[in-house]
Design a protein around this motif. Structure first.
Motif, PDB file in Angstrom:
ATOM      1  N   GLU A  25       0.816  -1.224   0.000  1.00 40.54           N
ATOM      2  CA  GLU A  25       0.000   0.000   0.000  1.00 40.54           C
ATOM      3  C   GLU A  25       0.850   1.276   0.000  1.00 40.54           C
ATOM      4  OE1 GLU A  25      -3.392  -0.339   2.502  1.00 40.54           O
ATOM      5  OE2 GLU A  25      -3.639   1.838   2.671  1.00 40.54           O
ATOM      6  N   LEU A  26       1.981   1.223   0.682  1.00 39.03           N
ATOM      7  CA  LEU A  26       2.794   2.447   0.799  1.00 39.03           C
ATOM      8  C   LEU A  26       3.926   2.524  -0.230  1.00 39.03           C
ATOM      9  CD1 LEU A  26       2.947   2.800   4.701  1.00 39.03           C
ATOM     10  CD2 LEU A  26       1.327   3.816   3.092  1.00 39.03           C
ATOM     11  N   ALA A  27       4.062   1.474  -1.036  1.00 42.46           N
ATOM     12  CA  ALA A  27       5.138   1.492  -2.050  1.00 42.46           C
ATOM     13  C   ALA A  27       5.028   2.680  -3.005  1.00 42.46           C
ATOM     14  CB  ALA A  27       5.172   0.174  -2.816  1.00 42.46           C
ATOM     15  N   PRO A  28       3.812   3.076  -3.428  1.00 42.60           N
ATOM     16  CA  PRO A  28       3.748   4.238  -4.338  1.00 42.60           C
ATOM     17  C   PRO A  28       4.337   5.503  -3.716  1.00 42.60           C
ATOM     18  CG  PRO A  28       1.670   3.036  -4.356  1.00 42.60           C
ATOM     19  CD  PRO A  28       2.503   2.449  -3.244  1.00 42.60           C
ATOM     20  N   ARG A  29       4.315   5.585  -2.382  1.00 37.11           N
ATOM     21  CA  ARG A  29       4.937   6.743  -1.716  1.00 37.11           C
ATOM     22  C   ARG A  29       6.407   6.507  -1.449  1.00 37.11           C
ATOM     23  NH1 ARG A  29       0.533   9.351   1.624  1.00 37.11           N
ATOM     24  NH2 ARG A  29       2.277  10.647   2.227  1.00 37.11           N
ATOM     25  N   ARG A  30       6.886   5.293  -1.838  1.00 33.96           N
ATOM     26  CA  ARG A  30       8.289   4.892  -1.623  1.00 33.96           C
ATOM     27  C   ARG A  30       8.625   4.778  -0.136  1.00 33.96           C
ATOM     28  NH1 ARG A  30       7.005   3.670  -6.108  1.00 33.96           N
ATOM     29  NH2 ARG A  30       7.877   4.588  -8.007  1.00 33.96           N
ATOM     30  N   VAL A  31       7.607   4.449   0.653  1.00 35.08           N
ATOM     31  CA  VAL A  31       7.827   4.144   2.076  1.00 35.08           C
ATOM     32  C   VAL A  31       7.864   2.625   2.199  1.00 35.08           C
ATOM     33  CG1 VAL A  31       6.779   4.212   4.378  1.00 35.08           C
ATOM     34  CG2 VAL A  31       6.810   6.269   2.949  1.00 35.08           C
ATOM     35  N   ARG A  32       8.883   2.121   2.859  1.00 35.10           N
ATOM     36  CA  ARG A  32       9.080   0.676   2.994  1.00 35.10           C
ATOM     37  C   ARG A  32       8.540   0.174   4.337  1.00 35.10           C
ATOM     38  NH1 ARG A  32      13.937  -0.205   3.844  1.00 35.10           N
ATOM     39  NH2 ARG A  32      14.478   1.955   4.298  1.00 35.10           N
ATOM     40  N   VAL A  33       8.050  -1.056   4.344  1.00 38.88           N
ATOM     41  CA  VAL A  33       7.494  -1.631   5.574  1.00 38.88           C
ATOM     42  C   VAL A  33       7.983  -3.072   5.710  1.00 38.88           C
ATOM     43  CG1 VAL A  33       5.417  -1.981   6.962  1.00 38.88           C
ATOM     44  CG2 VAL A  33       5.415  -0.237   5.162  1.00 38.88           C
ATOM     45  N   ASN A  34       8.528  -3.409   6.850  1.00 38.97           N
ATOM     46  CA  ASN A  34       9.106  -4.738   7.076  1.00 38.97           C
ATOM     47  C   ASN A  34       8.792  -5.221   8.486  1.00 38.97           C
ATOM     48  OD1 ASN A  34      10.891  -5.089   4.558  1.00 38.97           O
ATOM     49  ND2 ASN A  34      11.505  -3.062   5.302  1.00 38.97           N
ATOM     50  N   ALA A  35       9.122  -6.477   8.732  1.00 41.94           N
ATOM     51  CA  ALA A  35       9.013  -7.023  10.090  1.00 41.94           C
ATOM     52  C   ALA A  35      10.274  -7.804  10.412  1.00 41.94           C
ATOM     53  CB  ALA A  35       7.788  -7.935  10.195  1.00 41.94           C
ATOM     54  N   VAL A  36      10.626  -7.803  11.682  1.00 37.48           N
ATOM     55  CA  VAL A  36      11.737  -8.625  12.152  1.00 37.48           C
ATOM     56  C   VAL A  36      11.148  -9.753  12.999  1.00 37.48           C
ATOM     57  CG1 VAL A  36      13.777  -8.707  13.630  1.00 37.48           C
ATOM     58  CG2 VAL A  36      13.414  -6.755  12.107  1.00 37.48           C
ATOM     59  N   ARG A  37      11.434 -10.985  12.589  1.00 39.66           N
ATOM     60  CA  ARG A  37      10.946 -12.151  13.329  1.00 39.66           C
ATOM     61  C   ARG A  37      12.093 -12.643  14.231  1.00 39.66           C
ATOM     62  NH1 ARG A  37       9.607 -16.904   9.601  1.00 39.66           N
ATOM     63  NH2 ARG A  37       7.634 -15.871   9.113  1.00 39.66           N
ATOM     64  N   SER A  38      11.982 -12.298  15.488  1.00 35.91           N
ATOM     65  CA  SER A  38      13.085 -12.553  16.418  1.00 35.91           C
ATOM     66  C   SER A  38      12.926 -13.888  17.131  1.00 35.91           C
ATOM     67  CB  SER A  38      13.109 -11.430  17.469  1.00 35.91           C
ATOM     68  OG  SER A  38      14.084 -11.685  18.446  1.00 35.91           O
ATOM     69  N   GLY A  39      14.053 -14.526  17.374  1.00 36.95           N
ATOM     70  CA  GLY A  39      14.056 -15.639  18.319  1.00 36.95           C
ATOM     71  C   GLY A  39      13.889 -15.086  19.727  1.00 36.95           C
ATOM     72  N   VAL A  40      13.807 -15.975  20.690  1.00 32.53           N
ATOM     73  CA  VAL A  40      13.709 -15.527  22.088  1.00 32.53           C
ATOM     74  C   VAL A  40      15.034 -14.873  22.464  1.00 32.53           C
ATOM     75  CG1 VAL A  40      13.349 -16.236  24.480  1.00 32.53           C
ATOM     76  CG2 VAL A  40      12.117 -17.405  22.627  1.00 32.53           C
ATOM     77  N   VAL A  41      14.946 -13.649  22.981  1.00 29.62           N
ATOM     78  CA  VAL A  41      16.167 -12.929  23.344  1.00 29.62           C
ATOM     79  C   VAL A  41      16.150 -12.563  24.820  1.00 29.62           C
ATOM     80  CG1 VAL A  41      16.494 -12.011  21.012  1.00 29.62           C
ATOM     81  CG2 VAL A  41      15.305 -10.643  22.681  1.00 29.62           C
ATOM     82  N   ASP A  42      17.337 -12.280  25.320  1.00 34.75           N
ATOM     83  CA  ASP A  42      17.507 -12.004  26.743  1.00 34.75           C
ATOM     84  C   ASP A  42      17.144 -10.547  27.034  1.00 34.75           C
ATOM     85  OD1 ASP A  42      18.239 -11.783  29.358  1.00 34.75           O
ATOM     86  OD2 ASP A  42      20.399 -12.087  29.013  1.00 34.75           O
ATOM     87  N   THR A  43      15.868 -10.331  27.305  1.00 33.84           N
ATOM     88  CA  THR A  43      15.373  -9.000  27.682  1.00 33.84           C
ATOM     89  C   THR A  43      14.530  -9.176  28.949  1.00 33.84           C
ATOM     90  OG1 THR A  43      13.454  -9.244  26.238  1.00 33.84           O
ATOM     91  CG2 THR A  43      15.377  -8.113  25.297  1.00 33.84           C
ATOM     92  N   PRO A  44      14.058  -8.087  29.557  1.00 35.37           N
ATOM     93  CA  PRO A  44      13.318  -8.227  30.827  1.00 35.37           C
ATOM     94  C   PRO A  44      12.158  -9.233  30.797  1.00 35.37           C
ATOM     95  CG  PRO A  44      13.932  -5.950  30.504  1.00 35.37           C
ATOM     96  CD  PRO A  44      14.352  -6.670  29.259  1.00 35.37           C
ATOM     97  N   PRO A  45      11.350  -9.336  29.709  1.00 32.78           N
ATOM     98  CA  PRO A  45      10.270 -10.324  29.753  1.00 32.78           C
ATOM     99  C   PRO A  45      10.776 -11.765  29.936  1.00 32.78           C
ATOM    100  CG  PRO A  45       9.863  -8.745  28.004  1.00 32.78           C
ATOM    101  CD  PRO A  45      11.241  -8.479  28.517  1.00 32.78           C
ATOM    102  N   LEU A  46      11.906 -12.113  29.297  1.00 32.51           N
ATOM    103  CA  LEU A  46      12.446 -13.472  29.464  1.00 32.51           C
ATOM    104  C   LEU A  46      12.863 -13.678  30.921  1.00 32.51           C
ATOM    105  CD1 LEU A  46      13.480 -16.202  28.275  1.00 32.51           C
ATOM    106  CD2 LEU A  46      15.707 -15.089  28.053  1.00 32.51           C
TER     107      LEU A  46
END
Ligand SMILES: NC(=O)c1ccc[n+]([C@@H]2O[C@H](COP(=O)([O-])OP(=O)(O)OC[C@H]3O[C@@H](n4cnc5c(N)ncnc54)[C@H](OP(=O)(O)O)[C@@H]3O)[C@@H](O)[C@H]2O)c1
Length: 260
Positions: free
Chosen positions: A176-197
């Motif tokens: 949808e945003l490609a005509p405006r040349r705005v890019r959209v992505n996602a990062v699929r992370s493994g479990v990482v060592d942050t406060p929730p873990l």
């Protein structure tokens, strides 16, 4: 397995002088991204609910950092609009705000686990709506997802589905945003060592050395012998942000967790 090495990639240099708003920038992956972006010479606007933690996060980036903080709940559209108004010109937006109440289906009425979608998906959607018209050609929006979307665990269906929904949102908005040349992505992370873990392992308040040992032990069975670091996932977010030809991508950075 040796300890993780600090991330050093030439690509984030492309972000020098860019302005990046991070929703979820006071902790974990968002704060790690803030640190890497600041080192690359980007200006930052950190958004999260708790102002004290935001100020501590900004302070931890050091004197040279160009950083502002704004307290806001991503589920509050009116407040979001104010944030974008005050933030001024932006080049990229990264969303790491997440809530993930876990409960087995039988115990989990929708009202109990709705927070995952409210924060990660609808918060992300509202942020994208607020951001899209303000981002320049070459700008980007990056969502977070997780390895459990492809290798689920039991007892977290709503939380996992909200990550999968964010992957779909990233791909749909990329078109949808490609005509405006705005890019959209996602990062699929493994479990990482942050406060929730650390909270899940019951060591959030423990003596740091004991907590580190518990985290190391819990991650030993993984393919690379450890959980990821917040910095390793954040580096993937910087990659998709900086790369001018990456859009509609879901970048997996999971140390092989989806294969195990
Ligand atoms: N850690 C992992 O293993 C892992 C793996 C895969 C995917 N992820 C995803 O990656 C994202 C970041 O995870 P993390 O581990 O870095 O989490 P974290 O350390 O708990 O950080 C979450 C950040 O989001 C902010 N936040 C939470 N709810 C918010 C709301 N309603 N409005 C605005 N800000 C809000 C928090 O600050 P306040 O509480 O002050 O608002 C904090 O700054 C999440 O979406 C998570 O599901 C994490």
């Amino acid at each position: 397995m040796s300890a993780p090495v600090p991330i050093r990639s030439p690509l984030p240099a492309a972000l020098a002088g860019h302005n990046v708003l991070i929703v979820g920038g006071s902790s974990g992956i968002g704060l790690a991204a803030a640190r890497l972006l600041s080192e690359a010479g980007a200006g930052l606007c950190l958004v999260a609910r708790e102002e004290t933690r935001l100020k501590e996060a900004a302070g931890s980036l050091g004197d040279g950092a160009r950083v502002r903080v704004m307290a806001a709940d991503v589920t509050d559209e009116v407040r979001l609009a104010e944030v974008f108004e005050r933030a001024g010109p932006l080049d990229h937006v990264l969303l790491t705000a997440g809530a993930a109440t876990r409960a087995p289906l039988a115990d989990a009425a929708p009202s109990r686990v709705r927070d995952s979608f409210d924060v990660r998906f609808w918060g992300g959607y509202a942020t994208a709506r607020a951001a899209a018209g303000r981002l320049p050609a070459g700008g980007s929006i990056t969502f977070m997802s997780g390895v459990y979307t492809v290798r689920p665990i039991a007892g977290a269906a709503a939380a996992i589905a909200s990550g999968a929904a964010c992957e779909g949102l990233a791909r749909a908005l990329a078109v949808e945003l490609a005509p405006r040349r705005v890019r959209v992505n996602a990062v699929r992370s493994g479990v990482v060592d942050t406060p929730p873990l650390r909270r899940r392992l019951g060591v959030a308040q423990a003596d740091p050395a004991q907590a580190d040992a518990a985290v190391a032990e819990a991650g030993r069975h993984l393919p690379l012998g450890r959980f990821g670091t917040a910095e390793e996932t954040a580096a993937a977010a910087l990659f998709v942000m900086a790369h001018p030809y990456v859009t509609g991508s879901v970048l997996t950075v999971d140390g092989g967790q989806s294969l195990a």
